[in-house]
Design a protein around this motif. Structure first.
Motif, PDB file in Angstrom:
ATOM      1  N   ASN A  28      48.099  37.173  31.741  1.00  0.00           N
ATOM      2  CA  ASN A  28      46.903  38.016  31.826  1.00  0.00           C
ATOM      3  C   ASN A  28      46.390  38.457  30.462  1.00  0.00           C
ATOM      4  N   ASN A  29      47.296  38.696  29.517  1.00  0.00           N
ATOM      5  CA  ASN A  29      46.854  39.102  28.180  1.00  0.00           C
ATOM      6  C   ASN A  29      46.070  37.989  27.497  1.00  0.00           C
ATOM      7  N   LYS A  32      42.618  37.754  29.112  1.00  0.00           N
ATOM      8  CA  LYS A  32      41.724  38.793  28.586  1.00  0.00           C
ATOM      9  C   LYS A  32      41.172  38.409  27.217  1.00  0.00           C
ATOM     10  N   LYS A  33      42.015  37.797  26.384  1.00  0.00           N
ATOM     11  CA  LYS A  33      41.561  37.382  25.057  1.00  0.00           C
ATOM     12  C   LYS A  33      40.516  36.271  25.153  1.00  0.00           C
ATOM     13  N   ALA A  37      37.592  41.513  27.232  1.00  0.00           N
ATOM     14  CA  ALA A  37      38.067  42.622  28.065  1.00  0.00           C
ATOM     15  C   ALA A  37      37.016  43.084  29.069  1.00  0.00           C
ATOM     16  N   GLU A  38      35.744  43.105  28.637  1.00  0.00           N
ATOM     17  CA  GLU A  38      34.687  43.594  29.535  1.00  0.00           C
ATOM     18  C   GLU A  38      34.566  42.694  30.773  1.00  0.00           C
ATOM     19  N   ARG A  39      34.540  41.364  30.548  1.00  0.00           N
ATOM     20  CA  ARG A  39      34.430  40.448  31.680  1.00  0.00           C
ATOM     21  C   ARG A  39      35.693  40.469  32.527  1.00  0.00           C
ATOM     22  N   TYR A  40      36.831  40.590  31.880  1.00  0.00           N
ATOM     23  CA  TYR A  40      38.114  40.679  32.587  1.00  0.00           C
ATOM     24  C   TYR A  40      38.105  41.862  33.551  1.00  0.00           C
ATOM     25  N   ASN A  41      37.681  43.022  33.065  1.00  0.00           N
ATOM     26  CA  ASN A  41      37.659  44.225  33.900  1.00  0.00           C
ATOM     27  C   ASN A  41      36.661  44.085  35.049  1.00  0.00           C
ATOM     28  N   SER A  48      39.229  36.687  37.038  1.00  0.00           N
ATOM     29  CA  SER A  48      39.394  36.390  35.617  1.00  0.00           C
ATOM     30  C   SER A  48      40.197  35.116  35.411  1.00  0.00           C
ATOM     31  N   GLU A  49      41.242  34.929  36.217  1.00  0.00           N
ATOM     32  CA  GLU A  49      42.037  33.698  36.093  1.00  0.00           C
ATOM     33  C   GLU A  49      41.196  32.480  36.422  1.00  0.00           C
ATOM     34  N   ASP A 327      51.562  34.715  26.728  1.00  0.00           N
ATOM     35  CA  ASP A 327      50.635  35.622  26.052  1.00  0.00           C
ATOM     36  C   ASP A 327      50.564  35.405  24.551  1.00  0.00           C
TER      37      ASP A 327
END
Length: 350
Positions: A28-29, A32-33, A37-41, A48-49, A327
């Motif tokens: 997941n880290n 997010k990268k 982070a904004e799109r992940y949230n 997101s995956e 990660d």
């Protein structure tokens, strides 16, 4: 050509329009990268995956709806997690350790009962079927890793030698559950099944051949046979480590493919392709020890091209890392790997 068609052709040792690609899991880290982070949230975990798999041109989604639940907390505030087989672990967020094994006394193995089949989530599998066109591989565990993760590796290594019968009893019952779980995944339209069962160090299998013959190979054979009898789908094995000396056994157990082929443990992809490329679809071999974690994008691209050149001819190859995208994989290296494979892995252009 659809993603499902592309992967199916490769598994059947035919050349699709390009080399299929995918990962068992993406940390997941790292997700997010890669997407921010904004799109992940905004998208959440599964969304997101999926977005990352699409970003990286993947054809395959591996899903593992593994049933666990929080059953308490330690005095330090760490969660106590119960797994599907009855074991309980303390999870600090960075590591975990068993505080209650799946059996309190190995001599009482006969009293062990398989988990409740009602505890078998399929949300992730359903999500991918509804929101993607990827070839979906559902993951279950195997007779080795499920047992040692439930009692601890040290006890597993000892009891496999001193209480082989009892370990076999537990393995057999756990595999009843995993076979049933695979059937549930197939009912939810999984395209294939992956049995994840790490059985080797970098120098070879954990256990002597005679012990493997009693508590591993029979349950692999049974699982593959029963899954295929229920629905004729490909069944893959994942295991890290140096497994060249047991490749014949993997073929004999009926597997269609093998994932990992860890180069840092000595798994030479050219040798494997030459000797087992007609029997197994090969997946993996992109190094995690150095290349994806510490190497440069150019080094990654060079290795991707080499592996494709060696392994892709004739089909029977799916590109992935030799385990999962952890990660500490550099985001630029993940992009280099998959962008290079997308452009270079086209059949008939080299």
């Amino acid at each position: 050509m659809t993603k499902k068609e592309r992967v199916a052709m490769a598994i059947n040792h035919k050349e699709p329009n390009k080399v299929p690609k995918g990962e068992i899991s993406i940390d997941n880290n790292l997700v997010k990268k890669l997407i921010g982070a904004e799109r992940y949230n905004k998208l959440g975990l599964m969304g997101s995956e999926l977005a990352v798999r699409e970003l990286l041109h993947m054809d395959i989604a591996f899903v593992n709806d593994y049933p666990v639940k929080v059953v308490g907390q330690t005095d330090e505030g760490y969660n106590i997690i119960q797994g599907p087989f009855g074991e309980q672990l303390v999870n600090s967020g960075k590591s975990s350790h068993i505080i209650k094994p799946l059996v309190d006394d190995i001599e009482n193995a006969e009293s062990y009962r398989i988990p409740d089949m009602n505890w078998c989530p399929t949300e992730k599998l359903d999500f991918y079927n509804e929101n993607s066109d990827m070839y979906i591989v559902a993951q279950v565990g195997g007779p080795a890793c499920n047992v040692y993760l439930g009692i601890g590796m040290e006890d597993y290594m000892i009891y496999s030698l001193t209480n082989t019968k009892e370990i076999g009893i537990i393995a057999e019952r756990i595999m009843e559950y995993e076979i049933a779980r695979a059937k549930v995944f197939l009912d939810h339209d999984a395209d294939a099944i992956l049995i994840a069962d790490d059985i080797a160090f970098n120098t070879g299998p954990f256990l002597p051949p005679a012990i493997m013959e009693q508590i591993v190979y029979p349950y692999w054979t049974q699982a593959v046979k029963e899954i295929k009898k229920y629905r004729d789908v490909p069944v893959f094995l994942h295991t890290d480590g140096f497994i060249y000396n047991v490749m014949d056994k993997i073929v004999d157990c009926g597997y269609n493919g093998i994932q990992s082929l860890q180069p840092s443990s000595g798994m030479d992809i050219a040798r494997v392709k030459a000797n087992y490329g007609k029997d197994l679809c090969l997946m993996g071999n992109i190094d995690l020890d150095y290349l994806l974690t510490f190497g440069s994008p150019q080094e990654v691209e060079d290795e991707v091209k080499r592996v494709i050149d060696v392994t892709a001819p004739g089909g029977g190859f799916i590109l992935s890392s030799c385990n999962i995208l952890v990660d500490i994989v550099k985001p630029e290296n993940a992009l280099a790997m998959y962008n290079c494979a997308e452009a270079y892995g086209v059949y008939g252009t080299r």
